[in-house]
Design a protein around this motif. Sequence first.
Motif, PDB file in Angstrom:
ATOM      1  N   LEU A  38       0.639  -1.128  -0.054  1.00  0.00           N
ATOM      2  CA  LEU A  38      -0.075   0.072  -0.034  1.00  0.00           C
ATOM      3  C   LEU A  38       0.956   1.374  -0.103  1.00  0.00           C
ATOM      4  O   LEU A  38       0.615   2.143  -0.746  1.00  0.00           O
ATOM      5  CB  LEU A  38      -0.959  -0.088   1.229  1.00  0.00           C
ATOM      6  N   ALA A  39       2.010   1.268   0.888  1.00  0.00           N
ATOM      7  CA  ALA A  39       2.924   2.445   0.843  1.00  0.00           C
ATOM      8  C   ALA A  39       3.439   2.602  -0.642  1.00  0.00           C
ATOM      9  O   ALA A  39       3.653   3.839  -1.030  1.00  0.00           O
ATOM     10  CB  ALA A  39       3.870   2.246   1.922  1.00  0.00           C
ATOM     11  N   ALA A  41       2.305   1.761  -3.743  1.00  0.00           N
ATOM     12  CA  ALA A  41       1.166   2.165  -4.417  1.00  0.00           C
ATOM     13  C   ALA A  41       1.107   3.792  -4.355  1.00  0.00           C
ATOM     14  O   ALA A  41       0.758   4.455  -5.270  1.00  0.00           O
ATOM     15  CB  ALA A  41      -0.028   1.273  -4.309  1.00  0.00           C
ATOM     16  N   ARG A  42       0.797   4.081  -2.879  1.00  0.00           N
ATOM     17  CA  ARG A  42       0.231   5.483  -2.835  1.00  0.00           C
ATOM     18  C   ARG A  42       1.575   6.071  -3.238  1.00  0.00           C
ATOM     19  O   ARG A  42       1.434   7.337  -3.545  1.00  0.00           O
ATOM     20  CB  ARG A  42       0.435   5.769  -1.107  1.00  0.00           C
ATOM     21  N   ARG A  43       3.026   5.938  -3.172  1.00  0.00           N
ATOM     22  CA  ARG A  43       4.017   6.817  -3.427  1.00  0.00           C
ATOM     23  C   ARG A  43       4.048   6.795  -4.952  1.00  0.00           C
ATOM     24  O   ARG A  43       4.296   7.937  -5.529  1.00  0.00           O
ATOM     25  CB  ARG A  43       5.365   5.940  -2.860  1.00  0.00           C
ATOM     26  N   VAL A  45       1.720   6.605  -6.912  1.00  0.00           N
ATOM     27  CA  VAL A  45       0.211   7.678  -7.283  1.00  0.00           C
ATOM     28  C   VAL A  45       0.711   9.280  -7.089  1.00  0.00           C
ATOM     29  O   VAL A  45       0.545   9.952  -8.106  1.00  0.00           O
ATOM     30  CB  VAL A  45      -0.905   7.447  -6.579  1.00  0.00           C
ATOM     31  N   THR A  46       1.399   9.434  -5.952  1.00  0.00           N
ATOM     32  CA  THR A  46       1.638  10.946  -5.403  1.00  0.00           C
ATOM     33  C   THR A  46       2.788  11.406  -6.572  1.00  0.00           C
ATOM     34  O   THR A  46       3.046  12.598  -6.906  1.00  0.00           O
ATOM     35  CB  THR A  46       2.048  11.068  -4.177  1.00  0.00           C
ATOM     36  N   GLU A  49       1.332  12.344  -9.728  1.00  0.00           N
ATOM     37  CA  GLU A  49       0.140  12.989  -9.890  1.00  0.00           C
ATOM     38  C   GLU A  49       0.702  14.542 -10.079  1.00  0.00           C
ATOM     39  O   GLU A  49       1.822  15.078  -9.992  1.00  0.00           O
ATOM     40  CB  GLU A  49      -0.317  13.242  -8.302  1.00  0.00           C
TER      41      GLU A  49
END
Length: 67
Positions: A38-39, A41-43, A45-46, A49
Amino acid sequence: MVNPTTAIGIPAAVLAHQGGWDEILLVVVPIALVLGLLALARRRVTRHEPAPAEPSSRPDGGPVSSA
C-alpha cells in the motif's frame, strides 16, 4: 501414512508450537507485506500526480487580466 510436511521437506519442528513467536509471525508478516504494498502504491500515485494549479485571484475563478 506419510506426513505431508516431511514429504515436501519442512521439518515438523519448524511447524510445532515454538512458544508463540511463530504464530505472531504468521500474522505480522502478511500484514507487513500488505502495508508495504500500500505504501509503494501510494508513493507511485503521488509521484505521478500533476502539480496543483495555482488558484486565481478573481472571486469568480476566471483568469487574471494583466491590463
